[in-house]
Design a protein around this motif. Structure first.
Motif, short mmCIF file in Angstrom:
data_model
loop_
_atom_site.label_atom_id
_atom_site.label_comp_id
_atom_site.label_asym_id
_atom_site.label_seq_id
_atom_site.Cartn_x
_atom_site.Cartn_y
_atom_site.Cartn_z
N GLN A 2 0.69 -1.15 -0.07
CA GLN A 2 0.00 -0.10 0.15
C GLN A 2 0.92 1.22 -0.31
OE1 GLN A 2 -2.47 -1.27 3.56
NE2 GLN A 2 -4.01 -0.38 2.54
N PHE A 3 0.55 2.24 -0.77
CA PHE A 3 1.21 3.53 -0.85
C PHE A 3 0.36 4.36 0.08
CE2 PHE A 3 2.41 7.54 -2.43
CZ PHE A 3 3.83 7.58 -2.12
N ILE A 4 1.24 4.74 1.41
CA ILE A 4 0.50 5.72 2.43
C ILE A 4 1.43 6.75 2.56
CG2 ILE A 4 -0.37 5.66 4.79
CD1 ILE A 4 -1.72 3.61 3.15
N ASP A 5 1.03 7.94 2.14
CA ASP A 5 1.90 9.01 2.03
C ASP A 5 1.43 10.17 3.07
OD1 ASP A 5 -0.46 9.77 1.05
OD2 ASP A 5 0.63 10.74 -0.87
N ARG A 6 0.57 10.03 3.86
CA ARG A 6 0.24 10.90 5.25
C ARG A 6 -0.47 10.09 6.27
NH1 ARG A 6 -3.39 14.83 7.21
NH2 ARG A 6 -2.71 16.75 7.27
N VAL A 7 0.37 10.27 7.41
CA VAL A 7 -0.06 9.78 8.44
C VAL A 7 -0.07 10.75 9.73
CG1 VAL A 7 0.18 7.43 8.09
CG2 VAL A 7 1.93 8.66 9.13
N GLU A 8 -0.93 10.47 10.85
CA GLU A 8 -0.94 11.32 12.21
C GLU A 8 -0.37 10.39 13.35
OE1 GLU A 8 -4.24 13.58 13.15
OE2 GLU A 8 -4.05 14.94 11.55
N ILE A 9 0.61 10.67 13.80
CA ILE A 9 0.95 9.98 15.16
C ILE A 9 1.11 10.61 16.34
CG2 ILE A 9 2.52 8.50 13.60
CD1 ILE A 9 4.77 9.96 14.67
N ASN A 10 0.93 10.02 17.50
CA ASN A 10 1.04 10.53 18.91
C ASN A 10 2.38 9.90 19.46
OD1 ASN A 10 -1.70 11.82 19.17
ND2 ASN A 10 -2.34 9.75 18.82
N VAL A 11 3.05 10.91 19.90
CA VAL A 11 4.40 10.56 20.77
C VAL A 11 4.40 11.04 22.10
CG1 VAL A 11 5.50 10.41 18.36
CG2 VAL A 11 5.67 12.23 19.65
N ARG A 60 0.44 3.26 9.62
CA ARG A 60 -0.85 2.94 9.24
C ARG A 60 -1.76 2.40 10.22
NH1 ARG A 60 -4.21 2.62 4.20
NH2 ARG A 60 -6.21 2.81 5.31
N TYR A 61 -1.11 1.55 11.11
CA TYR A 61 -2.20 0.92 12.15
C TYR A 61 -1.47 1.27 13.30
CZ TYR A 61 -3.96 -1.31 8.07
OH TYR A 61 -4.45 -1.50 6.74
N LYS A 62 -0.52 1.61 13.58
CA LYS A 62 0.04 2.00 14.86
C LYS A 62 0.51 3.47 15.09
CE LYS A 62 3.87 0.64 18.14
NZ LYS A 62 3.14 0.39 19.32
N HIS A 63 -0.23 4.28 15.73
CA HIS A 63 -0.20 5.55 15.97
C HIS A 63 0.46 6.11 17.15
CE1 HIS A 63 -3.05 5.54 12.56
NE2 HIS A 63 -3.75 4.82 13.07
N THR A 64 0.73 5.37 18.25
CA THR A 64 1.28 6.00 19.31
C THR A 64 2.41 5.30 19.78
OG1 THR A 64 -1.09 6.28 20.37
CG2 THR A 64 0.69 6.09 21.68
N PHE A 65 3.43 6.09 20.13
CA PHE A 65 4.90 5.71 20.24
C PHE A 65 5.45 6.31 21.52
CE2 PHE A 65 3.76 5.44 15.84
CZ PHE A 65 4.45 4.19 15.47
N ARG A 66 6.03 5.57 22.34
CA ARG A 66 6.59 6.02 23.65
C ARG A 66 7.99 5.55 23.90
NH1 ARG A 66 3.78 7.65 29.28
NH2 ARG A 66 5.36 7.66 30.43
N LEU A 145 11.30 15.25 35.34
CA LEU A 145 10.44 16.26 34.66
C LEU A 145 9.89 15.20 33.64
CD1 LEU A 145 12.91 19.56 33.90
CD2 LEU A 145 11.05 19.02 35.75
N PRO A 146 8.68 15.64 33.37
CA PRO A 146 7.92 14.68 32.30
C PRO A 146 8.54 14.80 30.86
CG PRO A 146 6.56 16.62 32.99
CD PRO A 146 7.67 16.73 33.92
N GLY A 147 8.55 13.98 30.05
CA GLY A 147 8.83 14.18 28.82
C GLY A 147 7.90 14.77 27.91
N GLU A 148 8.31 15.25 26.85
CA GLU A 148 7.38 16.04 25.82
C GLU A 148 6.61 15.08 24.99
OE1 GLU A 148 10.48 19.85 24.60
OE2 GLU A 148 10.26 17.86 23.31
N GLU A 149 5.21 15.52 24.96
CA GLU A 149 4.38 14.73 24.06
C GLU A 149 3.64 15.51 23.05
OE1 GLU A 149 1.18 13.19 26.32
OE2 GLU A 149 1.65 14.38 27.92
N GLY A 150 3.08 15.22 22.18
CA GLY A 150 2.36 15.66 21.04
C GLY A 150 1.98 14.96 19.90
N LYS A 151 0.96 15.49 19.14
CA LYS A 151 0.64 14.84 17.91
C LYS A 151 1.35 15.47 16.64
CE LYS A 151 -3.83 13.83 17.74
NZ LYS A 151 -5.19 14.05 17.64
#
Length: 339
Positions: A2-11, A60-66, A145-151
């Motif tokens: 599959q050609f996936i060229d745009r995704v959103e992730i939470n880190v 595509r199916y995994k959006h959250t990374f820590r 201190l807490p680590g940074e997070e964002g989308k």
């Protein structure tokens, strides 16, 4: 694939480890004093460009990374272990923006290039850090201190020297299959090409020029109609546009203006990109059509070089490729570095 060229992730980067409250308790050390160590630094989330990947399918199916948290400080002034960074590989050509604000964060174009998008938190100070003449036995420490997070939005923009554009069935896929080793799906119906195809065209010197076959655009593509809107971004980085036109259709000039209007509507300076125009399928042209007159009129209206070719019979292909190389040689190689 599959050609996936745009995704959103939470880190989420790792939190820093807490500092420790501890005192030396040794038999022959009567005045032990504080000995709590500092907490370790939290791991960061880092993106790294690689040539091994061609799409963003891994996200595509995994959006959250820590990333890992830092460890708590230890006794005897021992600093806690740092948290391990989370390294995420992305294709070369990936642009990173803040998904909530739209702010540009970075652009990974070179292999092994890295970008930290979430910084790990600092470790807290242990009580040994607060020892002073006035405070010989500090009984407090600081938390990590807490680590940074964002989308974040990851958007792939193909890295190609030449973008092949045109209406559906203009012969783009046939062209790239003949001049390079790319093997796109080819058929006699519109929208055969559903994903961009990359092919390398070799010069006599051995240098390679990357051509990108962009899925067919239609009127309204810049507004989200058809397939082209999703792939217009892939010609933002190209240095030259090769506009192929099916010269067997009723009005080749109208076909040119349809695509030209979409480039203007999309913006990003695409309408000012150097171009060459190829009147394709001359092998199937009716004898009563004056292709030279069409070419002259098109060149007069646009100011771009117009060449006649047949991707099927390979007639005129070398002239087209040479013209593209001539235009490339006159263009700077770095003027698109921030696109």
């Amino acid at each position: 694939m599959q050609f996936i060229d745009r995704v959103e992730i939470n880190v989420k980067a790792g939190d820093g480890g807490d500092g420790l409250i501890a005192f030396r308790r040794e038999k022959y050390v009567p005045a032990g004093g504080p000995s709590g160590g500092n907490g370790g630094k939290g791991g960061s989330v880092v993106l790294q460009a690689t040539e091994r990947l061609q799409t963003l399918l891994d996200f595509r199916y995994k959006h959250t990374f820590r990333a890992d948290d830092g460890k708590r400080g230890g006794p005897s002034n021992k600093t806690g272990a740092n948290g391990k960074d989370r390294l995420l590989e992305v294709p070369c050509g990936t642009v990173i923006t803040n998904a909530e604000t739209g702010e540009w964060v970075g652009d990974l174009t070179e292999p092994e290039q890295q970008l930290t998008i979430a910084q790990g938190g600092k470790g807290g100070l242990g009580n040994q850090h607060f020892l002073s003449n006035k405070n010989r036995a500090p009984d407090y420490a600081l938390p990590g201190l807490p680590g940074e997070e964002g989308k974040f939005c990851l958007e792939l923009k193909l890295l190609a020297d030449v973008g092949i554009i045109g209406l559906p069935n203009a012969g783009k896929s046939t062209f790239i299959s003949v001049v390079s080793s790319a093997r796109p799906k080819i058929a006699d119906y519109p929208f055969t090409t559903l994903v961009p195809n990359l092919g390398v065209v070799r010069k006599p010197t051995g240098d390679g020029t990357v051509f990108a076959d962009i899925p067919g655009l239609i009127e309204g593509a810049a507004d989200g109609i058809g397939l082209g809107h999703d792939f217009l971004r892939h010609i933002e980085r190209t240095r030259v546009l090769l506009h192929l036109i099916d010269c067997t259709q009723d009005d080749p000039l109208e076909a040119y203006h349809t695509i030209a209007s979409e480039l203007v509507a999309y913006g990003k300076g695409l309408e000012h990109r150097p171009q060459a125009i190829g009147l394709n399928k001359i092998d199937a042209l009716s004898p009563d059509i004056d292709i030279d007159a069409i070419a002259d009129r098109l060149q007069e209206e646009t100011g771009y070089p117009v060449l006649k070719l047949s991707a099927v019979t390979q007639q005129g292909l070398q002239e087209v490729i040479q013209k593209v190389w001539d235009i490339l040689d006159r263009q700077p190689t770095s003027f698109l570095s921030n696109v």
